[in-house]
Design an enzyme around this catalytic site. Structure first.
Site, PDB file in Angstrom:
ATOM      1  N   PHE A   1       0.837  -1.205   0.000  1.00 33.63           N
ATOM      2  CA  PHE A   1       0.000   0.000   0.000  1.00 33.63           C
ATOM      3  C   PHE A   1       0.867   1.248   0.000  1.00 33.63           C
ATOM      4  O   PHE A   1       1.879   1.322   0.704  1.00 33.63           O
ATOM      5  CB  PHE A   1      -0.899   0.011   1.238  1.00 33.63           C
ATOM      6  CG  PHE A   1      -1.573   1.337   1.486  1.00 33.63           C
ATOM      7  CD1 PHE A   1      -2.754   1.663   0.840  1.00 33.63           C
ATOM      8  CD2 PHE A   1      -1.018   2.266   2.363  1.00 33.63           C
ATOM      9  CE1 PHE A   1      -3.364   2.892   1.047  1.00 33.63           C
ATOM     10  CE2 PHE A   1      -1.620   3.492   2.585  1.00 33.63           C
ATOM     11  CZ  PHE A   1      -2.802   3.801   1.929  1.00 33.63           C
TER      12      PHE A   1
ATOM     13  N   ALA B   1       3.669  -0.990   3.909  1.00 39.38           N
ATOM     14  CA  ALA B   1       3.006   0.323   3.888  1.00 39.38           C
ATOM     15  C   ALA B   1       4.010   1.447   3.705  1.00 39.38           C
ATOM     16  O   ALA B   1       4.959   1.578   4.489  1.00 39.38           O
ATOM     17  CB  ALA B   1       2.222   0.540   5.185  1.00 39.38           C
ATOM     18  N   GLU B   2       3.809   2.250   2.670  1.00 39.37           N
ATOM     19  CA  GLU B   2       4.606   3.463   2.450  1.00 39.37           C
ATOM     20  C   GLU B   2       3.653   4.635   2.590  1.00 39.37           C
ATOM     21  O   GLU B   2       2.753   4.809   1.773  1.00 39.37           O
ATOM     22  CB  GLU B   2       5.255   3.423   1.062  1.00 39.37           C
ATOM     23  CG  GLU B   2       6.414   4.410   0.916  1.00 39.37           C
ATOM     24  CD  GLU B   2       5.966   5.811   0.531  1.00 39.37           C
ATOM     25  OE1 GLU B   2       5.796   6.642   1.463  1.00 39.37           O
ATOM     26  OE2 GLU B   2       5.757   6.063  -0.653  1.00 39.37           O
ATOM     27  N   CYS B   3       3.863   5.422   3.652  1.00 43.02           N
ATOM     28  CA  CYS B   3       2.837   6.390   4.057  1.00 43.02           C
ATOM     29  C   CYS B   3       3.283   7.843   4.016  1.00 43.02           C
ATOM     30  O   CYS B   3       2.726   8.684   4.717  1.00 43.02           O
ATOM     31  CB  CYS B   3       2.355   6.050   5.465  1.00 43.02           C
ATOM     32  SG  CYS B   3       1.790   4.345   5.639  1.00 43.02           S
ATOM     33  N   GLY B   4       4.278   8.178   3.235  1.00 47.61           N
ATOM     34  CA  GLY B   4       4.629   9.574   3.078  1.00 47.61           C
ATOM     35  C   GLY B   4       5.713  10.031   4.022  1.00 47.61           C
ATOM     36  O   GLY B   4       6.285   9.258   4.784  1.00 47.61           O
TER      37      GLY B   4
END
Length: 500
Positions: free
Chosen positions: A222, A245-248
């Site tokens: 994601f 998860a790569e969330c910024g």
């Protein structure tokens, strides 16, 4: 603030329109895929993955390189689709496609070296056994992609997952579904027909992404906001489906007293303003030693003032993001910051003109939350030690950059930063190196894409031992071994480790 183009919306419950972020023109209609359709896509991809596994390392490499060459020949077509749906200039979209090609090439050529079976040391306790390490594909990977880099970012999962031997079902952002569909169709056109279903696309809104996470995929990759990542994680937790998860980020640039200020200013302006600041690892904070702070700010302002939205970068792709930028600006200025360039008047939908802030309070939203716009805050610090402390205080830890008088000093500072990637003497340098992993910690998420770590992220390690011969040595895993012999072996091992 003038009105923005409308975001995508369902038309009749089964399709939705996608509009240009520049002028609101309808670009096309796309299906809203529900749970049954998502599960069917996963089933088809899983069936194709069995054939993909049978193709072996050489077959998979050949197919992926054929796809890469096809994408390279179709670069203009892909770039135009990216530009239409995101609003970014075509030349930026072409650069994005090139970066994706570089990563796809590396993944295809290095998968066997990284994931192929290899021998590892057995150790004295396993005398008589050969130890092997192998990797197998996880199965089918569900990729949920972002809109800001709709080719490069998801391909960091798609290309590496395919190279590792998996099938992929991709749910692109509802803002850029056409790009996702083009990627999948280009794959089907380039590879042998038996693999056409290996990489499939489903489109829709959050419900489609949720359906993908609970469809029986073997891993989810994601990219998006931390809030959405938490929702995806909750869905994945029900079935213990692993999540990457790569969330910024809220990336910082640290500038020392002896740094090349012209080089630093050039890098900061590009890192903060390129793609309208809509880059997860873009520059949002700068900490400059006080003795050079004023000079650096003047250089940044002069260079940023030369940029023209619509030519050097595009609009706010996500309409609601403009309101976030406005809130951050107004709160920062109300809290005592000042803007040597721009301000709330810079918001002229659908564009935001460059903004440079100085003296922003460290607890302000503009320093703590992801602004995701062409805005950069440049604060003065006592020394690089304070710069490191402030950079590390962020809940995000994705990327950072360091500008110092010497590379040795830059590397020493880089070692003290918690960011997942650090560039010394440049910004975002690691993103262009396919052998380096990409990812962060904290609010920036967890897991890695790109490089060997990115290949292993989509594979499951398997341990194999092979008994080389019967007899010889003392077998501690057999009741046939006498207690006296086993005790002698254990005592020998104890003495070895007590003195070694």
């Amino acid at each position: 603030m003038s009105s923005l183009p409308s975001p995508p919306r369902a038309t009749d419950g089964t399709t939705f329109d996608v509009r240009s972020p520049v002028d609101g023109a309808v670009l096309g209609a796309h299906p809203v895929h529900g749970p049954a359709e998502v599960r069917e896509a996963v089933r088809r991809s899983r069936a194709a993955a069995r054939r993909w596994a049978a193709a072996g390392w050489d077959g998979r490499r050949a197919a992926l390189l054929a796809w890469k060459r096809s994408l390279a020949r179709r670069m203009d077509e892909v770039a135009e689709a990216v530009a239409a749906e995101t609003g970014k200039p075509v030349h930026d979209a072409r650069a994005e496609v090139l970066l994706a090609l570089v990563h796809l090439d590396w993944a295809a050529r290095n998968a066997r070296r990284v994931l192929g079976r290899r021998r590892v040391p057995s150790g004295p306790a396993a005398f008589g056994r050969r130890a092997l390490l192998a990797y197998r594909p996880v199965g089918v990977v569900g990729v949920i992609g972002p809109w800001n880099y709709p080719v490069h970012t998801p391909m960091g999962s798609i290309g590496y997952a395919l190279a590792a031997g998996n099938g992929v079902v991709f749910k692109p952002s509802e803002l850029t579904p056409g790009v996702g569909e083009l990627l999948a169709s280009s794959f089907a056109d380039a590879v042998p027909a038996e693999f056409a279903d290996l990489f499939l696309v489903v489109t829709g809104f959050g419900g489609t992404g949720s359906a993908l996470a609970e469809s029986g995929v073997d891993k989810v990759a994601f990219t998006g906001s931390p809030g959405t990542a938490r929702k995806v994680a909750e869905v994945c937790a029900r079935t213990l489906t692993p999540l990457l998860a790569e969330c910024g980020g809220k990336d910082a640039v640290l500038v020392g007293a002896d740094a090349d200020l012209e080089a630093a200013a050039n890098a900061i302006v590009w890192g903060a303003m390129a793609n309208a600041g809509q880059t997860c690892a873009g520059v949002e904070r700068v900490y400059a030693v006080a003795s050079v702070h004023g000079d650096l700010v003047e250089r940044i302002v002069r260079k940023a003032r030369e940029l023209t939205p619509g030519r050097h970068y595009g609009p706010m792709t996500l309409p609601s993001q403009l309101a976030v930028v406005e809130r951050h600006l107004k709160e920062a200025l109300a809290g005592g910051a000042h803007a040597p360039l721009g301000g709330p008047e810079s918001l002229r939908a659908p564009y935001v003109h460059p903004v440079v802030l100085v003296g922003v309070a460290e607890d302000a939203a503009a320093m703590r939350e992801e602004t995701f716009g062409p805005v950069v805050a440049v604060n003065a610090v006592r020394d690089l030690a304070e710069a490191v402390e402030r950079a590390n205080a962020s809940p995000y830890a994705l990327g950072a950059a360091v500008f110092t008088g010497t590379r040795e000093e830059g590397l020493a500072v880089a070692e003290r930063l918690t960011a997942g990637g650090v560039s010394v003497g440049s910004v975002l340098g690691y993103a262009a190196v396919p052998s380096l992993p990409f990812g962060g910690t904290g609010e920036s998420g967890y897991g890695r894409v790109h490089g060997a770590e990115g290949l292993r992220a989509f594979a499951s390690a398997r341990s194999i031992t092979v008994r080389r011969r019967a007899g010889g040595g003392t077998d501690l895993m057999s009741f046939a071994t006498s207690r006296e012999a086993a005790e002698r072996m254990v005592e020998l091992g104890r003495k070895l480790h007590a003195w070694r």
